[in-house]
Design a protein around this motif. Structure first.
Motif, mmCIF file in Angstrom:
data_model
loop_
_atom_site.group_PDB
_atom_site.id
_atom_site.type_symbol
_atom_site.label_atom_id
_atom_site.label_comp_id
_atom_site.label_asym_id
_atom_site.label_seq_id
_atom_site.Cartn_x
_atom_site.Cartn_y
_atom_site.Cartn_z
ATOM 1 N N GLU A 119 0.989 -1.177 0.036
ATOM 2 C CA GLU A 119 0.146 0.031 0.095
ATOM 3 C C GLU A 119 0.936 1.161 -0.011
ATOM 4 O O GLU A 119 1.694 1.379 0.583
ATOM 5 N N ARG A 120 0.307 2.214 -0.725
ATOM 6 C CA ARG A 120 0.935 3.877 -0.619
ATOM 7 C C ARG A 120 0.641 4.251 0.682
ATOM 8 O O ARG A 120 -0.264 4.342 1.202
ATOM 9 N N PRO A 121 1.952 4.640 1.591
ATOM 10 C CA PRO A 121 1.659 5.257 2.741
ATOM 11 C C PRO A 121 1.328 6.676 3.042
ATOM 12 O O PRO A 121 1.322 7.192 1.810
ATOM 13 N N ARG A 122 0.985 7.131 4.261
ATOM 14 C CA ARG A 122 0.926 8.627 4.442
ATOM 15 C C ARG A 122 2.126 9.381 4.074
ATOM 16 O O ARG A 122 1.951 10.408 3.469
ATOM 17 N N GLY A 123 3.425 8.828 4.180
ATOM 18 C CA GLY A 123 4.517 9.715 3.644
ATOM 19 C C GLY A 123 4.432 9.834 2.322
ATOM 20 O O GLY A 123 5.095 11.104 1.769
ATOM 21 N N ALA A 124 3.697 9.402 1.285
ATOM 22 C CA ALA A 124 3.674 9.598 0.092
ATOM 23 C C ALA A 124 2.539 10.769 -0.438
ATOM 24 O O ALA A 124 2.529 11.160 -1.340
ATOM 25 N N LEU A 125 1.999 11.309 0.779
ATOM 26 C CA LEU A 125 0.857 12.004 0.389
ATOM 27 C C LEU A 125 0.921 13.428 0.931
ATOM 28 O O LEU A 125 0.231 14.245 0.348
ATOM 29 N N ASN A 126 2.084 13.667 1.711
ATOM 30 C CA ASN A 126 2.491 14.942 2.357
ATOM 31 C C ASN A 126 1.003 15.614 2.874
ATOM 32 O O ASN A 126 0.833 16.983 2.576
ATOM 33 N N ILE A 127 0.460 15.016 3.602
ATOM 34 C CA ILE A 127 -0.670 15.759 4.218
ATOM 35 C C ILE A 127 -0.151 16.569 5.535
ATOM 36 O O ILE A 127 0.523 15.753 6.333
ATOM 37 N N PRO A 128 -0.596 17.727 5.442
ATOM 38 C CA PRO A 128 -0.025 18.483 6.837
ATOM 39 C C PRO A 128 -0.435 17.974 8.038
ATOM 40 O O PRO A 128 -1.682 17.397 8.178
ATOM 41 N N GLY A 129 0.430 18.077 9.241
ATOM 42 C CA GLY A 129 -0.219 17.504 10.390
ATOM 43 C C GLY A 129 1.018 16.914 11.128
ATOM 44 O O GLY A 129 2.044 16.679 10.654
ATOM 45 N N PHE A 130 0.701 16.519 12.487
ATOM 46 C CA PHE A 130 1.447 16.049 13.353
ATOM 47 C C PHE A 130 1.579 14.343 12.866
ATOM 48 O O PHE A 130 0.746 13.839 11.962
ATOM 49 N N ARG A 131 2.091 13.399 13.917
ATOM 50 C CA ARG A 131 1.808 11.908 13.507
ATOM 51 C C ARG A 131 1.221 11.202 14.582
ATOM 52 O O ARG A 131 2.042 10.538 15.419
ATOM 53 N N PRO A 132 0.009 11.438 14.674
ATOM 54 C CA PRO A 132 -0.815 10.991 15.970
ATOM 55 C C PRO A 132 -1.076 9.522 15.875
ATOM 56 O O PRO A 132 -0.941 8.935 14.522
ATOM 57 N N VAL A 133 -1.472 8.873 16.933
ATOM 58 C CA VAL A 133 -1.932 7.487 16.770
ATOM 59 C C VAL A 133 -3.246 7.192 16.111
ATOM 60 O O VAL A 133 -4.304 8.390 16.260
ATOM 61 N N GLY A 134 -3.527 6.613 15.090
ATOM 62 C CA GLY A 134 -4.967 6.486 14.660
ATOM 63 C C GLY A 134 -4.950 6.490 13.196
ATOM 64 O O GLY A 134 -5.973 6.584 12.455
ATOM 65 N N VAL A 135 -3.694 6.838 12.317
ATOM 66 C CA VAL A 135 -3.583 7.025 10.849
ATOM 67 C C VAL A 135 -3.084 5.547 10.369
ATOM 68 O O VAL A 135 -1.890 5.280 10.715
ATOM 69 N N TYR A 136 -3.841 4.639 9.729
ATOM 70 C CA TYR A 136 -3.227 3.673 9.376
ATOM 71 C C TYR A 136 -3.677 3.187 7.825
ATOM 72 O O TYR A 136 -4.540 3.984 7.327
ATOM 73 N N THR A 137 -2.685 2.582 6.976
ATOM 74 C CA THR A 137 -3.375 1.829 5.710
ATOM 75 C C THR A 137 -4.575 1.198 5.972
ATOM 76 O O THR A 137 -4.452 0.463 6.832
ATOM 77 N N ALA A 138 -5.344 0.878 5.068
ATOM 78 C CA ALA A 138 -6.666 0.253 5.108
ATOM 79 C C ALA A 138 -6.222 -1.253 5.286
ATOM 80 O O ALA A 138 -6.846 -2.035 6.006
ATOM 81 N N GLY A 139 -5.223 -1.571 4.693
ATOM 82 C CA GLY A 139 -4.782 -3.028 4.739
ATOM 83 C C GLY A 139 -4.379 -3.507 6.114
ATOM 84 O O GLY A 139 -4.359 -4.515 6.651
ATOM 85 N N THR A 140 -3.388 -2.664 6.705
ATOM 86 C CA THR A 140 -2.922 -2.849 8.039
ATOM 87 C C THR A 140 -4.249 -2.741 9.216
ATOM 88 O O THR A 140 -4.181 -3.817 10.190
ATOM 89 N N ALA A 141 -5.263 -1.972 8.948
ATOM 90 C CA ALA A 141 -6.584 -2.115 9.784
ATOM 91 C C ALA A 141 -7.097 -3.173 9.616
ATOM 92 O O ALA A 141 -7.613 -3.861 10.476
ATOM 93 N N GLN A 142 -7.166 -3.643 8.329
ATOM 94 C CA GLN A 142 -7.892 -5.050 8.087
ATOM 95 C C GLN A 142 -7.121 -6.286 8.693
ATOM 96 O O GLN A 142 -7.794 -6.975 9.129
ATOM 97 N N LYS A 143 -5.788 -6.267 8.744
ATOM 98 C CA LYS A 143 -5.094 -7.027 9.599
ATOM 99 C C LYS A 143 -5.486 -7.237 11.018
ATOM 100 O O LYS A 143 -5.433 -8.005 11.588
ATOM 101 N N TYR A 144 -5.222 -6.064 11.633
ATOM 102 C CA TYR A 144 -5.693 -5.602 12.890
ATOM 103 C C TYR A 144 -6.977 -6.384 13.459
ATOM 104 O O TYR A 144 -7.162 -6.964 14.414
ATOM 105 N N VAL A 145 -7.986 -5.921 12.455
ATOM 106 C CA VAL A 145 -9.403 -6.509 12.884
ATOM 107 C C VAL A 145 -9.619 -7.780 12.796
ATOM 108 O O VAL A 145 -10.110 -8.681 13.518
ATOM 109 N N ASN A 146 -9.157 -8.254 11.440
ATOM 110 C CA ASN A 146 -9.576 -9.773 11.144
ATOM 111 C C ASN A 146 -8.608 -11.001 11.515
ATOM 112 O O ASN A 146 -9.208 -11.952 11.886
#
Length: 418
Positions: A119-146
């Motif tokens: 998956e393309r990560p947040r670092g490739a998007l250049n979205i302004p802001g800090f690095r808080p807990v709660g930002v995941y790729t969808a596939g990582t979230a899928q692995k966590y949940v399933n």
């Protein structure tokens, strides 16, 4: 240095299907190298149904689909080295890998690349802001949940309408989370239509097209995101900002073929797909090295991955047993909104029945025709009600067409009006 006829890198759906096909074609000395602790690849965390309709004519979950091929590989006694990371491949098909037993040095007669994609990560998007807990790729979230039984959060915004993002919108909802919105930069969804209906429409989850996330809020834990409309050049429009409170942001912003090993081997890569440039045999620019599945180009259905991988397995077996046939490939060109085709060239001498060309378009087209030309002469003209970037298309050019058009210099796949 251990001598092996065929080494397959990747034990996901592509690698497993390729191994079965190569064995059926007469190769017995096969080795599959898989970095995870279990075979099956990404399918192990895809517990939703919808797999296998083409391959097995029944609806399966991801793990069920993978198990069908795992069972076949085990029945054929094809060895799978699990927990094995491939470090390097040379143009001479020398492979260096490492696992808990130490370093493996392999010399292969042929290699099939089946490493999948990431998956393309947040670092490739250049979205302004800090690095808080709660930002995941969808596939990582899928692995966590399933797989891990862990919920990333309860108030969710999803950036990107790729299939994984759409499926996770439904999955998070079913687990009790509130999905505030799916935000998509493009004016159309990049996922399958059936996933838009079954994962968003059926659960009342809004899809905001021509929008993007322009700020991530919160320092320690995500507190919300700011979204904005974008213009036709995909730039945020000032004054359209809206803040959505949430504790989780899932990123579904594209998949990238995993081709670091391909680069090490000197394989030519396409700037459009990010995967290898292959011919009709799915052979790369390096002789005896083949590629299939999502490492070649990102698929929408795993059934097509298996079909493509089986072709790679058969052709790798043919190469090992008989070497190359004579003939030169005819380049495949694209026009009128076709982004790319796979394969990139076709040798008519190596086709038994028909050449299958798979491709994607660059925008949404309605009431258009898919046309194929051989040196300017149209040989196929098929109407499609709608074409979208999220759904892969295919055309088949029968061998007898090449027989009746000897000496063809170019094949062209085009999208046309009327």
């Amino acid at each position: 240095m251990q001598q092996v006829d065929l080494v397959i890198i990747g034990g996901g759906p592509a690698g497993l299907a390729a191994a079965v096909a190569a064995h059926e074609a007469g190769i017995r000395d096969i080795m599959i190298l898989e970095r995870e602790a279990v075979p099956g690849g990404i399918l192990n965390q895809c517990i939703h149904n919808g797999f296998g309709l083409h391959s097995f004519h029944e609806e399966l979950t991801g793990p069920e689909y993978a198990q069908r091929y795992i069972d076949q590989v085990q029945a054929l006694q094809i060895p799978i080295h699990l927990g094995t990371m491939v470090l390097d491949i040379t143009a001479g098909k020398e492979i260096t890998a490492v696992n808990k037993s130490g370093v493996l040095q392999l010399q292969a007669k042929a290699v099939i690349l089946a490493m999948g994609c990431r998956e393309r990560p947040r670092g490739a998007l250049n979205i302004p802001g800090f690095r808080p807990v709660g930002v995941y790729t969808a596939g990582t979230a899928q692995k966590y949940v399933n797989l891990n039984g862990f919920m990333p959060g309860k108030e969710v915004v999803i950036l990107g309408s790729g299939d994984i993002g759409l499926i996770m919108a439904r999955r998070m909802t079913l687990e009790g989370a509130k999905v505030r919105a799916v935000v998509e930069l493009m004016p159309y969804s990049t996922g399958l239509k059936r996933n838009i209906v079954q994962c968003l429409d059926d659960y009342g989850i809004p899809l905001l097209l021509s929008h993007t996330v322009t700020e991530i809020r919160g320092k320690k834990r995500l507190e919300g995101v700011t979204i904005s409309q974008v213009d036709d050049k995909r730039n945020p429009i000032p004054g359209t900002e809206e803040t959505i409170p949430c504790d989780t942001l899932l990123l579904s912003v594209g998949l990238l073929p995993e081709n670091e090993l391909s680069k090490a081997a000197g394989v030519e890569l396409s700037p459009v797909t990010g995967g290898a440039v292959v011919n009709e045999s799915l052979e790369t620019s390096v002789e005896g090295v083949f590629a299939c599945g999502n490492v070649l180009h990102v698929h929408d259905l795993v059934d097509y991955v298996s079909e493509e991988a089986a072709l790679a397995g058969r052709n790798a077996a043919e190469y090992i047993l008989h070497g190359h046939a004579n003939g030169e490939g005819i380049p495949v060109c694209t026009q009128g909104g076709v982004r790319y085709t796979v394969p990139f060239s076709v040798d008519p001498h190596k086709i038994t029945d028909a050449a299958t060309l798979r491709f994607r378009v660059d925008a949404v087209y309605r009431e258009r025709y898919i046309s194929v030309y051989l040196d300017g002469e149209r040989v196929l003209h098929r109407k499609k009600r709608i074409l979208t970037p999220g759904e892969m298309e295919e055309v088949k050019i029968k061998k007898d067409l090449f027989d009746t058009h000897p000496g063809v210099g170019t094949i062209t796949v085009a999208i046309e009006e009327g």
